[in-house]
Design an enzyme around this catalytic site. Structure first.
Site, PDB file in Angstrom:
ATOM      1  N   ASP A 330       0.869  -1.167   0.000  1.00  0.00           N
ATOM      2  CA  ASP A 330       0.000   0.000   0.000  1.00  0.00           C
ATOM      3  C   ASP A 330       0.915   1.230   0.000  1.00  0.00           C
ATOM      4  OD1 ASP A 330      -2.318   1.689   0.504  1.00  0.00           O
ATOM      5  OD2 ASP A 330      -1.566   1.840   2.558  1.00  0.00           O
ATOM      6  N   ASP A 523      -1.580  -0.942   6.120  1.00  0.00           N
ATOM      7  CA  ASP A 523      -1.803  -0.460   7.481  1.00  0.00           C
ATOM      8  C   ASP A 523      -3.215   0.039   7.759  1.00  0.00           C
ATOM      9  OD1 ASP A 523      -1.650   1.865   5.900  1.00  0.00           O
ATOM     10  OD2 ASP A 523      -0.987   3.040   7.623  1.00  0.00           O
TER      11      ASP A 523
END
Length: 640
Positions: A330, A523
């Protein structure tokens, strides 16, 4: 009775027979002769060998055979034959049964000690906790047990004290040693608004903090629980080992019977010699080392990774991490710091920021936080809006002063007209690795806001290290292609998949899995599906609870270099498992022919006592091999 006490009993009862064996050439004999050896060995068989026999009998009743079956059959055969021989005036071999039990228990005692040493990581973590806390209640400072601290308590920490629980500093500054939890050796400076972790050590300052997590919810408690589960889990390779052991034990018993038959019937050996060869085969083949090869390496590997701030949740994750071909990241909060700030405002700055602040006031998105910070810095206060709607992956819209107001990306503002000038300005900002949001009012775009989130200092180094290991790196982001590619170029990412909505991230991971196992590093809440879909989900420790729960590996320090360390530790641990299994199999493979007397013609034979000692040494060597994982160096070298 513990293994240690059983070993002591067996050793004490066996020593007189050892003395006689060594002193027999000089004419020394035990008082009472065979009857004394019978009594001593009977004590060994009842007290020290009893659990082996009970386990073997329980397995037999369930039509199963285990490692204890081999020990029980081998020693019982030697003992019962010696009883028969004593009563009929033949040579006895009581010492063989006693010595075998003694040596096997010696190996198990060392194995138990080493296992305890290997699992000490959990005990050390538990002992890190503070025992008390100075809590401010009703204006008074009171010292209370850790169990009495509740969420919301205001706690004072003095220099040199341990932080009792997790929380956020409200007053004061200090430097904290967080190495015992995160593995990070450098002290960390903390100020009001910063989070503190329970069990870390305060430096020279005094501060107050508000407790946010207590008891089993603290980071340390979660780490302890994860390590416990990991150390008691089984890697998939263990299932194969168990199946082999199920076949191996009956095969050994058949081999022992064949050994006895060949020596006694075909080669004309005496009953005693044929029996000793068969007993040696049973003892030497006991696959104790095979059974502990995987659990001990897993225990040491996960314990060491926990000390480094890398939490590997179970053996299945560890084994799969060894097979990863592609690592997907990400962007925001993973490759980048997750602390975006407004760098440019195109249009009337006050109008654009005020309108944007009005729309983003209720949002928790990192970009919204950056816009609100910039607005407050300009002295602007968000105003209330009506008809608020959040459009996932696109932006938000609402009604302001009777007009439609929108802030988001080009997907959300597709029905607005972008002038050539605005398009050029947007292209220019995106080329500089800045995320651009458009602000619209009515049917007009009134401005642009450029926001930049810089890569973490370790991102480029970590990605280079992964590429050095032959792994493909991919960035998966909802940001537009220009910004995503600019960030990818800065850190050295191989491939970029941009403009991906949160709901589509898991599907993107599935497509990448067509070329091999994939690890996903993320996250946020929107990363949870991708973390679950990936072969190995790696959650950043600073992320959301749902992301951490979805990940198979958790990086406490939020450092991308720990992705490299996690994969390297997994590889080294799995390699050690395979090395342990190799030596366990080789030991049995080489030992059985010698024990069976195949090389007796050249004087190479293996008595039951030596077979027992060899089996003990095999278990000892496997556990020692696993413990060496604690001293294995991690490279994590990479291009700058």
């Amino acid at each position: 009775m513990s293994i240690k006490n059983r070993f002591i009993v067996s050793l004490v009862l066996s020593l007189p027979m050892l003395v006689e064996m060594l002193a027999k050439p000089f004419g020394f004999m035990l008082p009472g002769g065979n009857w004394t050896m019978f009594l001593l060995t009977t004590g060994v068989m009842v007290i020290s060998a009893g659990p082996f026999i009970q386990s073997a009998w329980a397995a037999f009743r369930h039509h199963h055979a285990n490692m204890d079956t081999l020990v029980a059959i081998g020693t019982a055969t030697a003992y019962l034959y010696s009883v028969y021989a004593m009563l009929t005036g033949r040579a006895v071999f009581f010492e063989s049964a006693a010595f075998v039990i003694t040596f096997i228990l010696l190996g198990q005692y060392f194995e138990e000690k080493m296992k305890h040493s290997a699992s000490s990581a959990v005990e050390k973590l538990v002992n890190l906790q503070a025992k008390e806390a100075e809590v401010i209640r009703d204006g008074q400072t009171v010292r209370v047990p850790l169990s009495a601290v509740v969420v919301g308590d205001l706690i004072r920490v003095k220099p040199g004290q341990k932080i009792p629980v997790d929380g956020t500093i409200t007053e004061g500054t200090s430097t904290l040693d967080e190495s015992m939890v995160t593995g990070e050796s450098m002290p960390v400076t903390k100020k009001p608004g910063d989070a503190v972790i329970g069990a870390t050590i305060n430096g020279t300052g005094t501060f107050l903090f508000r407790a946010s997590k207590v008891g089993d919810d603290t980071l340390l408690a979660q780490i302890v629980e994860m390590v416990k589960k990991a150390q008691t889990s089984h890697a998939p390779i263990q299932k194969t080992v168990d199946r082999v052991a199920d076949i191996f034990v009956p095969a050994v018993l058949i081999a022992a019977i064949l050994t006895f038959t060949v020596w006694y019937v075909l080669l004309g050996a005496s009953l005693v010699n044929a029996m000793l060869f068969a007993v040696s085969v049973v003892i030497i083949a006991c696959p104790c080392a095979l059974g502990i090869a995987t659990p001990t390496a897993l225990m040491v590997g996960t314990g060491r990774s926990a000390k480094l701030g890398i939490l590997i949740k179970n053996g299945e994750v560890l084994e799969m991490a060894n097979r990863i071909k592609t690592v997907v990241f990400d962007k925001t909060g993973t490759i980048t710091a997750g602390q975006p700030r407004v760098t440019d405002v195109v249009g009337n700055r006050s109008q654009v920021l005020q309108l944007a602040a009005n729309l983003e006031a209720a949002s928790e998105h990192p970009l919204a936080a950056a816009i609100l910070t910039a607005a407050r810095a300009d002295g602007l206060t968000p105003a209330s809006v009506t008809d608020f709607q959040a459009r996932q992956g696109k932006g938000v819209q609402a009604t302001v002063d009777g007009q439609r107001a929108v802030i988001g990306n080009a997907k959300l503002l597709s029905d607005f007209h972008l002038t050539t000038t605005i398009q050029q300005q947007m292209d220019h900002l995106q080329a500089a690795a800045k995320t651009v949001v458009l602000v619209g009012l009515g049917d007009q775009i009134v401005g642009l806001i450029a926001i930049q989130d810089a890569p973490k200092p370790s991102s480029a180094t970590a990605i280079a290290a992964l590429k050095d290991r032959g792994l493909r790196t991919v960035m998966l982001t909802g940001d537009n292609a220009r910004v995503a590619q600019a960030v990818a170029d800065q850190v050295g990412i191989d491939e970029v998949i941009s403009d991906v909505l949160p709901a589509d991230k898991a599907a993107a991971v599935e497509r990448l899995q067509a070329t091999g196992p994939v690890a996903f590093v993320g996250d946020g809440i929107n990363d949870a599906p991708a973390l679950t879909t990936a072969d190995v989900g790696i959650a950043m420790g600073s992320g959301t609870d749902i992301a951490i729960e979805s990940g198979g590996i958790v990086l406490v320090k939020n450092d991308l270099l720990d992705v490299v360390r996690a994969l390297e530790l997994s590889q080294k641990t799995f390699s050690r498992i395979k090395l342990n299994l190799f030596w366990a199999f080789i030991y049995n493979t080489l030992g059985i022919p010698v024990a069976a007397g195949i090389f007796a013609g050249i004087g190479l034979i293996l008595s039951p006592e030596l077979a027992g000692l060899g089996m003990a040494f095999s278990s000892f060597s496997v556990v020692a091999s696993s413990l060496l994982l604690n001293r294995t160096k991690l490279t994590t070298t990479a291009r700058a």
